[in-house]
Design an enzyme around this catalytic site. Structure first.
Site: not given
Ligand code: XMP
Length: 510
Positions: A79, A167, A169
């Site tokens: 990002c 993202h 994660e």
């Protein structure tokens, strides 16, 4: 020395998740604030740049020094990290015409790309960005897009450096963990040797050297962290570890005896100190939540201090501090965050004790602590125990505290917790407890009017206690527990179930 993946934190809310995803793949990593890193450690094999609340166009936006250091070092920008690298290398970042939050599906431009191995096309990813990359530098290619985002991912042609707009994660990026693994294993060459067994062996060996013949004092709480820390230190120095387990009179029913017993079975050199009277005296007449917390915290320190003095020549204080407690966070507002509740842990010991700290779990997340505990063969009853606050039932009895109120709440709590265990629901709940309300209400038992206490039951799902949802337990189960409590515990004629999430509520009521 283990290989290290460095995670540069630009202040994203989810930076910790990057570290957790990597650790799941047995890769060692550390999170550092972007402005605290001036050189790359020798064992560092790759860098991940986190997201950020900043826009690259904002004044004061993070700009780390690492970019100039080694052009061959693998890097992955997420990002903001991706936008920053794109902008610094001839690309273009613009404000999105509409902010993009939520679900998207990846369209891969290079299915055989190293980052996409074992990842199906159309894989779901999570977007959360206000800026978007609209152009790339000459030496960069788009590797994936989504319906709304053309440059969802890019790669440099001549360097092992990548950027992704989404993202990977977060939980909702279905194959995000695999993508991060592809980066750290296939690009950085990580050996995946950061395992619970290797951690335990290396930590015990290090502690042996560090502590030698010194004496260590450690306050056990009955919880996972202090127990695992104690067993590691015990394996290194044996009887020179002096454990203290304090009964503050605010523990669960029979917990003092049973926890003490399990510590003795583990072979720990542990002393139980029943200081209930001191705590009740200190709490007498107090009903303000903060005043109660402070009184409990201060009494704990007095008791612990007196007990520590009995261990002659002790040099160290052992603690179960874990990684989320020590990660230095990037302050976005610049100011200190507000104190919601003053937590008391053994950490608040006065300076005059002059003990050095030994914290063998400083680098671990809670789930890793449990994995190490399993490796050390610590009983599941300790490892799977729900978190329990230091001030115990003291912050679950609203208003002033008396022995009788503690007794009533202990009974209610025992029916509640045993009920969860018997229904096989205990492990699906992150934390549960009962709260004694300062409310009496009218009821009817047999033909008689009653005017007795109301209790609230709380059960939450969570991953770290920072946010939580109320547990959606079956109605039939709640009905049975409510019935059991009212029938078994004298003085209670009404049970309510707390259906508030955190935020805006908190897990504990005080
Ligand atoms: P709250 O109520 O702030 O609780 O949502 C979040 C988590 O922290 C625990 N808690 C404490 N733990 N000392 C502790 O060791 C404390 O003073 C304390 N106060 C709250 C709470 O049980 C929950 O798991």
């Amino acid at each position: 020395m283990h290989q290290l993946v460095l995670i540069l934190d630009f202040g994203s809310q989810v930076t910790q998740l990057i570290a957790r995803r990597l650790r799941e793949h047995n890769v060692y990593c550390e999170i550092k604030p972007w402005n605290k890193v001036t050189s790359i450690p020798e064992n560092c094999v790759g860098v991940i740049l986190s997201g950020s609340p900043f826009s690259v166009h904002q004044e004061g936006a993070p700009l780390p020094a690492v970019f100039d250091i080694n052009p061959n070092l693998p890097m992955l920008g997420i990002c903001y990290g991706a936008q920053l690298m794109a902008q610094l290398n001839g690309g273009k970042v613009e404000r999105s015409t509409h902010r993009e939050y939520g679900r998207a599906n990846l369209i891969s431009h290079q299915a055989s790309h190293v980052l996409f191995q074992e990842i199906p096309d159309n894989s779901q990813v999570w977007m959360s960005h206000g800026d978007t990359i609209t152009g790339l530098g000459e030496n960069m290619d788009i590797i994936c897009s989504t319906e709304n985002v053309k440059v969802a991912g890019y790669a440099f042609r001549d360097r092992p450096v990548f950027g992704v707009q989404f993202h990977p994660e977060v939980f909702h990026s279905t194959d995000g963990g695999t993508m991060l693994k592809n980066f750290v294993v296939n690009v950085c060459g990580c050996k995946q040797d950061w395992t619970p067994a290797s951690f335990a062996d290396e930590t015990i060996a290090d502690l042996k050297v560090k502590l030698g013949d010194d004496k260590v004092i450690l306050g056990l709480s009955g919880g996972v962290d202090s127990s695992v820390a104690a067993v590691l230190i015990h394996k290194a120095i044996g009887k020179n570890l002096y454990c203290i387990f304090v009964n503050n009179g605010l523990l669960r029913k029979d917990e003092y005896e049973s926890v003490l017993d399990s510590y003795m079975h583990l072979g720990l050199n542990v002393k139980g100190v029943d200081a209930s009277d001191m705590f009740y005296d200190a709490l007498k007449g107090l009903s303000d939540p903060e005043a109660k917390r402070k009184a409990i915290g201060k009494t704990f320190i007095d008791v612990f201090d007196a007990e520590s003095k009995l261990v002659e020549g002790a040099k160290w204080l052992g603690q179960g501090t874990i990684y989320p407690d020590v990660i230095e966070s990037v302050s976005v507002s610049g100011g200190p965050s507000q104190t919601i509740k003053s937590h008391h842990n053994v950490g608040g010991l006065p300076d005059y004790m002059q003990l050095s700290l030994v914290e063998p779990l400083r680098l671990l997340f809670k789930d890793e602590v449990r994995r190490v505990g399993r490796e050390l063969e610590i009983p599941n009853a300790i490892l799977s125990r729900h978190p329990f606050p230091g001030p115990g039932l003291g912050i679950r009895i609203l208003g002033d505290i008396t022995r009788e109120k503690v007794r009533v709440l202990q009974e209610v709590d025992a029916v509640w917790i045993n009920g969860l265990k018997e229904a096989n629901l205990y492990d699906s709940v992150w934390q549960a407890g009962a709260i004694l309300l300062p409310v009496q209400s009218v009821g009817v038992m047999g033909d008689e009017r009653t005017y007795e206490n109301a209790v609230a039951l709380r059960a939450v799902t969570s991953t770290d206690g920072m946010t939580a949802d109320w547990a959606h337990l079956p109605y039939e189960f709640l009905a049975k527990v409510s019935n059991d409590i009212i029938n078994k515990v004298k003085g209670v004629n009404r049970v309510v179930y707390d259906i508030s999430s955190k935020p805006p509520a908190t897990i504990e009521w005080e």
